[in-house]
Design a protein around this motif. Structure first.
Motif, PDB file in Angstrom:
ATOM      1  N   ARG A  30       0.483  -2.704  -9.423  1.00 21.39           N
ATOM      2  CA  ARG A  30       1.161  -2.982  -8.160  1.00 21.39           C
ATOM      3  C   ARG A  30       1.965  -4.276  -8.198  1.00 21.39           C
ATOM      4  NH1 ARG A  30      -3.504  -0.074  -6.067  1.00 21.39           N
ATOM      5  NH2 ARG A  30      -4.853  -1.879  -6.198  1.00 21.39           N
ATOM      6  N   SER A 105       5.583   6.817  -6.332  1.00 18.48           N
ATOM      7  CA  SER A 105       6.646   5.839  -6.522  1.00 18.48           C
ATOM      8  C   SER A 105       8.000   6.361  -6.066  1.00 18.48           C
ATOM      9  CB  SER A 105       6.709   5.403  -7.989  1.00 18.48           C
ATOM     10  OG  SER A 105       7.069   6.498  -8.800  1.00 18.48           O
ATOM     11  N   ARG A 110       7.159   4.423   0.460  1.00 18.23           N
ATOM     12  CA  ARG A 110       6.606   3.453  -0.480  1.00 18.23           C
ATOM     13  C   ARG A 110       7.698   2.491  -0.941  1.00 18.23           C
ATOM     14  NH1 ARG A 110       2.364   3.617  -5.175  1.00 18.23           N
ATOM     15  NH2 ARG A 110       3.105   1.826  -6.318  1.00 18.23           N
ATOM     16  N   ARG A 114       7.673  -1.499  -0.501  1.00 19.57           N
ATOM     17  CA  ARG A 114       7.818  -2.394  -1.658  1.00 19.57           C
ATOM     18  C   ARG A 114       8.985  -3.368  -1.450  1.00 19.57           C
ATOM     19  NH1 ARG A 114       4.932  -2.263  -5.543  1.00 19.57           N
ATOM     20  NH2 ARG A 114       5.384  -1.904  -7.677  1.00 19.57           N
ATOM     21  N   MET A 129      -1.666  -7.957  -0.350  1.00 25.48           N
ATOM     22  CA  MET A 129      -2.014  -7.032  -1.426  1.00 25.48           C
ATOM     23  C   MET A 129      -3.500  -7.129  -1.781  1.00 25.48           C
ATOM     24  SD  MET A 129       1.456  -7.394  -3.676  1.00 25.48           S
ATOM     25  CE  MET A 129       1.257  -6.014  -4.779  1.00 25.48           C
ATOM     26  N   TRP A 133      -4.635  -3.570  -0.597  1.00 29.87           N
ATOM     27  CA  TRP A 133      -4.683  -2.709  -1.777  1.00 29.87           C
ATOM     28  C   TRP A 133      -5.940  -2.908  -2.611  1.00 29.87           C
ATOM     29  CZ3 TRP A 133       1.125  -3.334  -3.287  1.00 29.87           C
ATOM     30  CH2 TRP A 133       1.875  -2.401  -2.569  1.00 29.87           C
TER      31      TRP A 133
END
Length: 190
Positions: A30, A105, A110, A114, A129, A133
């Motif tokens: 990530r 991705s 997403r 990002r 994160m 995550w």
């Protein structure tokens, strides 16, 4: 050091490696641009862990300690791309096939997230994160980042709000293209 102690350290390291490899790989994936680079980061993290295995915590703090090591390895990784490529070339050849491509991705949402994350400052992005995550509690993220839990909670609140604003302000949100012409659908006679 006696043989029993050395054996115990090696056994502990093996358990840490088995338990920590996949979460650290996900952590690194990530945070790097290319999946092959994540393998380099994880390998370097465990190399540092092996060298410092006598300092490694033996309790629940081991995971946080590994995240801290991985975070510093990532910082070095980003500063020294050429060195990273030379050291990791052999690893990339063997591991590239083993790393599955992330099917998400290509999902526009997403990509939007990002892009918004990239616009946050480094500490805010890392706090988000680590908590979202990696599933760390704010106090755990504070241990990884070497800041107080209060700083993490404040940064997390601000980062969430900023991320929401950035995602909402996306000029091209995912969805249907509005300028596509469509043919009228005939109505059924009943």
């Amino acid at each position: 050091m006696d043989v029993t102690s050395a054996t115990e350290h090696e056994d502990h390291f093996r358990r840490v490696y088995a338990d920590g490899f996949e979460p650290l790989l996900a952590y690194a994936l990530r945070r790097v641009e290319h999946p092959e680079d994540a393998a380099d980061v994880v390998a370097e993290t465990f190399l540092v862990a092996w060298r410092r295995r006598h300092e490694m915590p033996t309790d629940a703090e081991t995971r946080l300690w590994l995240y801290g090591v991985a975070r510093r390895v990532l910082a070095n990784h980003h500063r020294s791309g050429r060195r990273r490529q030379r050291l990791g070339e052999r690893l990339r050849q063997g591991i590239t096939a083993a790393i599955a491509a992330d099917p998400g991705s290509e999902v526009p949402e997403r990509l939007t997230v990002r892009a918004a994350l990239a616009r946050l400052c480094e500490l805010d992005r890392e706090v988000l994160m680590l908590t979202v995550w990696e599933g760390l509690e704010p106090r755990e993220a504070a241990a990884v980042l070497r800041v107080s839990p209060a700083v993490v909670r404040t940064r997390l609140s601000r980062a969430r709000a900023r991320l929401r604003d950035l995602v909402r302000d996306d000029p091209d949100p995912p969805g249907h293209v509005l300028d596509v012409l469509t043919a009228p659908t005939p109505k059924e006679d009943r």
